[in-house]
Design an enzyme around this catalytic site. Structure first.
Site, mmCIF file in Angstrom:
data_model
loop_
_atom_site.group_PDB
_atom_site.id
_atom_site.type_symbol
_atom_site.label_atom_id
_atom_site.label_comp_id
_atom_site.label_asym_id
_atom_site.label_seq_id
_atom_site.Cartn_x
_atom_site.Cartn_y
_atom_site.Cartn_z
ATOM 1 C CG ASN A 9 -1.816 1.176 1.320
ATOM 2 O OD1 ASN A 9 -1.901 1.967 0.376
ATOM 3 N ND2 ASN A 9 -2.497 1.318 2.444
ATOM 4 C CE LYS A 11 -0.413 3.351 4.518
ATOM 5 N NZ LYS A 11 -0.445 3.481 5.961
ATOM 6 C CG HIS A 95 -6.153 2.078 4.835
ATOM 7 N ND1 HIS A 95 -5.746 3.031 5.747
ATOM 8 C CD2 HIS A 95 -5.139 1.183 4.742
ATOM 9 C CE1 HIS A 95 -4.541 2.712 6.177
ATOM 10 N NE2 HIS A 95 -4.143 1.599 5.587
ATOM 11 C CD GLU A 97 -3.275 5.628 6.413
ATOM 12 O OE1 GLU A 97 -3.238 5.676 5.173
ATOM 13 O OE2 GLU A 97 -2.371 5.101 7.097
ATOM 14 C CD GLU A 167 -4.032 -2.356 7.074
ATOM 15 O OE1 GLU A 167 -2.907 -2.592 6.618
ATOM 16 O OE2 GLU A 167 -4.662 -1.310 6.810
ATOM 17 N N GLY A 173 1.735 2.417 10.788
ATOM 18 C CA GLY A 173 2.691 3.515 10.666
ATOM 19 C C GLY A 173 3.317 3.940 11.981
ATOM 20 C CB SER A 213 4.461 -1.639 12.172
ATOM 21 O OG SER A 213 4.051 -0.290 12.361
HETATM 22 P P1 PGA Z 1 2.303 0.424 7.704
HETATM 23 O O1 PGA Z 1 0.877 0.635 6.977
HETATM 24 O O2 PGA Z 1 2.836 -0.880 7.167
HETATM 25 O O3 PGA Z 1 3.122 1.600 7.303
HETATM 26 O O4 PGA Z 1 2.024 0.357 9.156
HETATM 27 C C1 PGA Z 1 0.020 -0.446 6.740
HETATM 28 C C2 PGA Z 1 -1.243 0.042 6.088
HETATM 29 O O5 PGA Z 1 -1.672 1.150 6.407
HETATM 30 O O6 PGA Z 1 -1.834 -0.655 5.248
#
Ligand code: PGA
Length: 251
Positions: A9, A11, A95, A97, A167, A173, A213
């Site tokens: 991903n 982003k 997601h 976010e 997640e 993140g 992460s």
């Molecule tokens: P990250 O993000 O691996 O940077 O924690 C995962 C995601 O948001 O899908």
């Protein structure tokens, strides 16, 4: 064997040049039949990356979002039909976010899932609890509700081979990964809830990815858990060596 998936991903990161270099570096992984690599890329790169993976049968592209309406006056938005017309394979839906910063609620997510399926796009449906819910130890109920509200209207046929990404919001993140045991517990719970609604065969066909992460140093251990079928990876998917090691960590 269920599909084992390493989904990137990206982003809102990478220039076009960086994204093509990154893809080139990852195109020759030695993959088994049931192992997939999916690149979740910004809209403007979809066609370029699709061309790069042409002829590679275990590689796919994903959009990171789509609009819930079929078409119309929604300036700046992208529909499922548009994504289908450029041969997108998967769409990341729900997601955290998007839930948080763009106020996506379960009704909207239900419509997004539906419109993806109508256009033969495969949703990667994200679920997961924030820290407060984890601390209150009500994460199972929280995730179950997210699944029931947005997915459990689907028919058995529609739900077969579905992809879910668990997640935990507190792990995205932040560098704080769920332990492999925490991931396994939730994934087993998700599969149990699906068994109750759709039966064993469907539950066994669904790939449940862990996200939050995931890195080169922890992927293999997490992916090794019985009900973890790979990962949805943000930060570490932007670095070729990291993501390559993550791919190699698939069961
Ligand atoms: P990250 O993000 O691996 O940077 O924690 C995962 C995601 O948001 O899908």
């Amino acid at each position: 064997m269920r599909k084992q998936i390493a989904a990137a991903n990206w982003k809102m990161n990478l220039t076009l040049q960086q994204s093509t270099e990154l893809t080139d570096a990852l195109l020759n992984e030695d993959l088994k039949d049931y192992q997939l690599v999916i690149f979740g890329v910004p809209f403007p790169y979809l066609q370029t990356i699709k061309k790069k993976i042409a002829g590679k049968r275990n590689y796919f592209i994903a959009a990171q979002n789509c609009h819930f309406k079929k078409s119309g006056a929604y300036t700046g938005e992208v529909s499922a039909e548009i994504l289908k017309s450029v041969q997108v394979d998967y769409v990341i839906i729900g997601h955290s976010e998007r839930r948080e910063y763009f106020n996506e609620d379960h009704q909207m997510l239900t419509e997004k899932v539906n419109i993806c399926l109508q256009n033969n796009l495969k949703p990667i449906f994200c679920c997961g609890e924030p820290l407060s819910i984890r601390e209150a130890q009500t994460q199972n109920e929280h995730v179950e509700k997210q699944l029931k509200e947005s997915l459990f209207h689907l028919t058995t046929e529609q739900f077969k081979d579905f992809v879910i990404a668990y997640e935990p919001v507190w792990a995205i993140g932040t560098g704080k990964t769920a332990t492999s045991q925490q991931a396994q517990e939730m994934h087993a719970y998700i599969r149990k809830v699906i068994v109750e609604k759709y039966g064993d065969d469907v539950a066994e066909s669904i790939s449940i990815l862990y996200g939050g992460s995931v890195k080169a140093t922890n992927a293999k251990e997490i992916f090794g858990e019985k009900d973890v079928d790979g990962g949805l990876v943000g930060g570490a998917s932007l670095i070729a060596d990291e993501f390559s090691t993550i791919i190699k960590g698939l069961k």
